[in-house]
Scaffold this motif. Sequence first.
Motif, mmCIF file in Angstrom:
data_model
loop_
_atom_site.group_PDB
_atom_site.id
_atom_site.type_symbol
_atom_site.label_atom_id
_atom_site.label_comp_id
_atom_site.label_asym_id
_atom_site.label_seq_id
_atom_site.Cartn_x
_atom_site.Cartn_y
_atom_site.Cartn_z
ATOM 1 N N LEU A 35 8.085 -3.918 11.211
ATOM 2 C CA LEU A 35 7.018 -4.984 11.614
ATOM 3 C C LEU A 35 7.001 -4.832 13.237
ATOM 4 C CD1 LEU A 35 7.552 -7.933 9.318
ATOM 5 C CD2 LEU A 35 5.695 -6.259 9.331
ATOM 6 N N ASP A 81 8.346 -2.990 4.527
ATOM 7 C CA ASP A 81 8.136 -3.807 5.833
ATOM 8 C C ASP A 81 9.324 -4.603 6.301
ATOM 9 O OD1 ASP A 81 5.738 -2.497 6.199
ATOM 10 O OD2 ASP A 81 4.503 -4.000 5.433
ATOM 11 N N TYR A 132 5.176 -1.766 14.374
ATOM 12 C CA TYR A 132 3.626 -2.022 14.082
ATOM 13 C C TYR A 132 3.130 -3.101 15.042
ATOM 14 C CZ TYR A 132 -0.513 -3.489 11.680
ATOM 15 O OH TYR A 132 -1.908 -3.748 11.438
ATOM 16 N N THR A 188 2.090 -2.787 6.466
ATOM 17 C CA THR A 188 1.979 -1.772 7.542
ATOM 18 C C THR A 188 1.402 -0.568 7.150
ATOM 19 O OG1 THR A 188 4.101 -1.161 7.441
ATOM 20 C CG2 THR A 188 3.758 -2.943 9.069
ATOM 21 N N SER A 189 1.691 -0.226 6.079
ATOM 22 C CA SER A 189 1.154 1.140 5.427
ATOM 23 C C SER A 189 -0.155 0.953 4.787
ATOM 24 C CB SER A 189 2.092 1.746 4.620
ATOM 25 O OG SER A 189 2.389 0.731 3.607
ATOM 26 N N LEU A 231 -1.579 2.791 16.633
ATOM 27 C CA LEU A 231 -1.600 3.027 14.891
ATOM 28 C C LEU A 231 -2.426 4.173 14.643
ATOM 29 C CD1 LEU A 231 -1.433 -0.481 14.203
ATOM 30 C CD2 LEU A 231 0.392 0.884 13.769
ATOM 31 N N GLU A 233 1.955 8.107 13.763
ATOM 32 C CA GLU A 233 1.933 7.396 12.366
ATOM 33 C C GLU A 233 1.502 8.239 11.423
ATOM 34 O OE1 GLU A 233 2.452 4.235 11.356
ATOM 35 O OE2 GLU A 233 3.569 3.809 13.127
ATOM 36 N N THR A 237 3.710 -9.881 5.904
ATOM 37 C CA THR A 237 3.707 -8.476 4.998
ATOM 38 C C THR A 237 3.792 -9.043 3.425
ATOM 39 O OG1 THR A 237 4.434 -6.384 4.506
ATOM 40 C CG2 THR A 237 5.966 -7.891 5.468
ATOM 41 N N GLN A 292 9.453 -10.267 13.495
ATOM 42 C CA GLN A 292 9.627 -8.826 13.851
ATOM 43 C C GLN A 292 10.873 -8.532 14.952
ATOM 44 O OE1 GLN A 292 7.216 -10.967 15.135
ATOM 45 N NE2 GLN A 292 6.330 -10.415 16.871
ATOM 46 N N HIS A 313 -6.769 -6.358 11.553
ATOM 47 C CA HIS A 313 -6.109 -6.785 12.684
ATOM 48 C C HIS A 313 -6.993 -6.591 13.870
ATOM 49 C CE1 HIS A 313 -1.934 -7.311 10.721
ATOM 50 N NE2 HIS A 313 -2.811 -8.274 10.517
#
Lengths: 216, 140
Positions: A127, A122, A130, A84-85, B58, B96, A116, A62, A94
Amino acid sequence: MNKIIFSIAIFMLSTAILSSCQQEKKLPIYGERHTETVRDAAGIEKIDTVYQTIPNWAFLNQDSVLTTNKLTDGKIYVTDFFFTSCTTICPTMHRNLMTVYNEFKSNPDVMFVSHTIDFKYDKPSVLKKYAQKLGVDVNKWQFLYGSKDSVYTLAEKNYLVAVGEDSAAKDGYIHQGYLVLVDKDRRIRGAYDGTKEDQVAQLKKDIPVLLAEYKK
Amino acid sequence: MRKYIINSIFFCSIVAIIVSCQNQETIDLQNYMSNGKDIYKAKCQNCHGENGEGLGQLAPPLTDSVFLKNNKDNLACMIKNGISEKIVIHGKEYNEKMPGFPELADIDVAQVMVYVTNSFGNNQGFVPYSKVSTQLQNCK
């Protein structure tokens, strides 16, 4: 009187049997294995089992720093594949992995590595954001970016986690939510469904068991 | 005596009818809550958590009753179409993107909205499906 002596004897016998049954608990070793004939130091032939291990790897983390297996060598680590999306299983994975992290964050022998699978979007900067927003922008938890080929091969051939692109899926990718536990010798010792709380709880129990194997 | 008994039965049944009428909304609310919970589990819980606690920065928590109250006419549209602008929850910024859920029917949106606004410490009461349907037709 006889009866009392008899029952005491039974009790002591059963205690002895129970305590002798306690074996040192070990986690299983997953993956392919084969045997090799090797000569030990004295020149005597021996049959040795060779287990599947995680090969060398090198990815950007990252912080856009080239990170290799040297970082995890000599440590046990938990790895997973996400992007991440992702709005389906990754946030749950997570969230749960975070509880594991919090339990072991002061242990220098435990690391976390998230790969990822979104090689298009990403990039390390994504990252980084995130990780910051998850609240774990630390060295102990690496977020790694790599080419599709290298990451997907590592996932499927080495960590035994299925990943893939799928235009029919809502977010464009499909993958399994396993948290894979790897030992200090790069062998897979456990895979836990990161979306299920009971399996994550098992992971928390298994990490100390694995660490104990190396305390000799 | 007989008249007295008949009268009291009549009175009791009137009371029962009134009470059951008042409860129709409560029954609807319970209905929406239980269906809404299933939809929440399937569509929202991944990011917003089992107890609406959110996930870091997030995904925001769903416990800001003031935000929910101020935006109560927009909530249905937010659920169905997602959110792309930044929002402030409990004084913290969240930027986000929230994905939309166009696959949800109006009644599903109504049920999950009622569930969220009456769980996690929120208590906004019942919103009927008809009202949500109108809101959804006027989304920006």
